[in-house]
Motif scaffolding. Structure first.
Motif, PDB file in Angstrom:
ATOM      1  N   LEU A 151       0.836  -1.198   0.000  1.00  0.00           N
ATOM      2  CA  LEU A 151       0.000   0.000   0.000  1.00  0.00           C
ATOM      3  C   LEU A 151       0.875   1.254   0.000  1.00  0.00           C
TER       4      LEU A 151
ATOM      5  N   VAL B 299       1.648   3.605   1.840  1.00  0.00           N
ATOM      6  CA  VAL B 299       1.669   4.057   3.230  1.00  0.00           C
ATOM      7  C   VAL B 299       3.130   4.093   3.684  1.00  0.00           C
TER       8      VAL B 299
ATOM      9  N   GLU C 253       5.754   3.530   6.270  1.00  0.00           N
ATOM     10  CA  GLU C 253       5.780   2.691   7.474  1.00  0.00           C
ATOM     11  C   GLU C 253       6.349   3.448   8.677  1.00  0.00           C
TER      12      GLU C 253
ATOM     13  N   ALA D 212       6.346   2.869   0.677  1.00  0.00           N
ATOM     14  CA  ALA D 212       5.218   1.932   0.588  1.00  0.00           C
ATOM     15  C   ALA D 212       5.356   0.912   1.717  1.00  0.00           C
TER      16      ALA D 212
ATOM     17  N   ALA E 283       1.070  -3.128   4.668  1.00  0.00           N
ATOM     18  CA  ALA E 283       0.213  -2.828   5.812  1.00  0.00           C
ATOM     19  C   ALA E 283      -1.036  -3.696   5.846  1.00  0.00           C
TER      20      ALA E 283
ATOM     21  N   GLU F 138      -4.862  -4.528  -4.068  1.00  0.00           N
ATOM     22  CA  GLU F 138      -5.314  -3.317  -3.372  1.00  0.00           C
ATOM     23  C   GLU F 138      -5.931  -2.302  -4.342  1.00  0.00           C
TER      24      GLU F 138
ATOM     25  N   HIS G 195      -3.929  -1.681   7.272  1.00  0.00           N
ATOM     26  CA  HIS G 195      -3.728  -0.509   6.414  1.00  0.00           C
ATOM     27  C   HIS G 195      -3.178   0.696   7.170  1.00  0.00           C
ATOM     28  N   ALA G 196      -2.754   0.535   8.411  1.00  0.00           N
ATOM     29  CA  ALA G 196      -2.213   1.644   9.184  1.00  0.00           C
ATOM     30  C   ALA G 196      -0.695   1.658   9.111  1.00  0.00           C
ATOM     31  N   GLU G 197      -0.097   2.842   9.252  1.00  0.00           N
ATOM     32  CA  GLU G 197       1.354   2.965   9.187  1.00  0.00           C
ATOM     33  C   GLU G 197       2.062   2.250  10.331  1.00  0.00           C
TER      34      GLU G 197
END
Length: 394
Positions: free
Chosen positions: A82, A84, A86, A98, A101, A138, A365-367
């Protein structure tokens, strides 16, 4: 109880976790994953597989033919991450901007483990297994693209069943979760452009301001499911994007763009939303002197676990880990999955496995999402056992 792959899967633990962590560091997004693909190809080398690479995406289809005659079963693992950044602080954290996540790095490692377990016993294997390593889960519908490129026909005959495992960082480690019927929702979108006339912010009476009309549309969207659908029908409809074309505080917008995300658990419900919601919103717009353009985008269908296949899966899971570690989910999730495309074509089931870390549940899906990769050997032996059992009972 002891099953045929317990010890062999445990022997693979260190190797599979090392591969998972390597994949976690080189995470890529979308359909083009050349580095991820290269790592997987390295790990598949020498296992006697028939390998086909995707032409429009970095997919890998690997076919293992057993030494005994039998049908075909498909096992799937997704590959993409994703967009996101990290923030876990892990020693093997991604630094590319990326992140895995959603745990797809564990999915790849688990499927690699299943390949190794089954390949080691190919002479006894009663049939053929297709291993589907899939990019673009995704939001890019990589599963659909792989079907269009022939993954279901890679062994010259269609699979009789298909299985996949998805990790969940909010479920206790090692808990296996599934259900018969709808497992996850469909995902669709309604994109709208609401047009007024614009004008001077001091003289709104001289034009048609679409912003307050957009507010009415938002309220109508938020109440649609409660008033247009039966209470027994699950549907979630949310406005996820909102913007106007005004770039100055003293200029009325001439247009407002909106997007609604639509989650449903049946085609009939989706058809109702698809026809009635645009009609309702168009009526509100026209009553206020605005024009509304609507465009519907169908994305992932409902992820539907075949009831007969799922009952067999549940029996195998009970045997592998014990009934106390198998959860029969009472209601489906309103999230979506593009394994749904495979399950539209082939009966099968999606299973979740808990991978919550010792620190407690983590959101997907969270960091800060962390997954306990101690579950990777469990994923490998569950997938291998499901494939073997299905081939045996064909």
């Amino acid at each position: 109880m002891t099953t045929r792959f317990d010890e062999a899967a445990e022997d693979l633990r260190a190797d599979l976790i090392a591969v998972r962590r390597e994949l976690h560091q080189v995470v890529e997004i979308g359909l083009d994953l050349p580095v991820t693909q290269a790592v997987l190809l390295r790990e598949l080398e020498g296992l006697g597989l028939e390998i086909t690479l995707g032409t429009t995406l970095s997919s890998i289809t690997a076919v293992l033919r057993g030494g005994r005659p039998g049908p075909v079963v498909l096992l799937r693992g997704d590959m993409d991450g994703l967009p996101v950044a990290e923030a876990t602080g892990l020693p093997f954290a991604s630094t590319s901007g990326a992140m895995h996540a959603c745990g797809h790095d564990l999915h790849m490692a688990g499927l690699l483990g299943a390949v190794r377990l089954l390949a080691a016993r190919r002479d006894e294997l009663p049939g053929t297994v297709i291993f589907m390593f899939q990019p673009g889960e995704e939001g890019q519908a990589g599963g659909r693209v792989m079907i269009e490129e022939g993954v279901l026909d890679a062994a010259e005959e269609r699979p009789v069943a298909a299985y996949a495992i998805h990790v969940d960082s909010a479920t206790p480690r090692g808990q296996l979760v599934t259900r018969e019927g709808a497992m996850m929702a469909s995902a669709s979108a309604l994109r709208m452009v609401l047009r007024g006339t614009g004008g001077h912010a001091a003289f709104p009476q001289l034009g048609i301001d679409p912003v307050p009309v957009a507010a009415q549309l938002i309220l109508a969207v938020q109440t649609f499911a409660a008033r247009r659908l039966p209470a027994t029908d699950q549907a979630v409809i949310s406005i996820t994007r909102l913007s106007s074309d005004s770039e100055a505080s003293n200029v009325l917008a001439a247009s407002v763009s909106l997007e609604a995300n639509i989650r449903t658990l049946s085609k009939a419900t989706l058809d109702t939303v698809r026809t009635q919601l645009p009609a309702l919103l168009t009526g509100i717009a026209e009553a206020n002197g605005c024009a509304l353009e609507c465009e519907f985008f169908a994305s992932y269908p409902v992820t539907y676990n075949d009831p007969a296949e799922t009952r067999e899966v549940l029996a195998v899971l009970d045997e592998i880990v014990g009934e106390e570690r198998v959860t029969r989910l009472a209601a489906p999730s309103m999230a979506s999955e593009d394994f749904s495309y495979v399950l539209e074509e082939v009966p099968g089931a999606l299973v979740f496995v808990g991978a919550a870390p010792d620190s407690g549940p983590m959101p997907l899906h969270a960091e800060t999402a962390i997954f306990d990769d101690a579950v990777v050997p469990l994923q490998a032996r569950v997938l291998a056992e499901l494939a073997w059992r299905r081939l045996e009972r064909a």
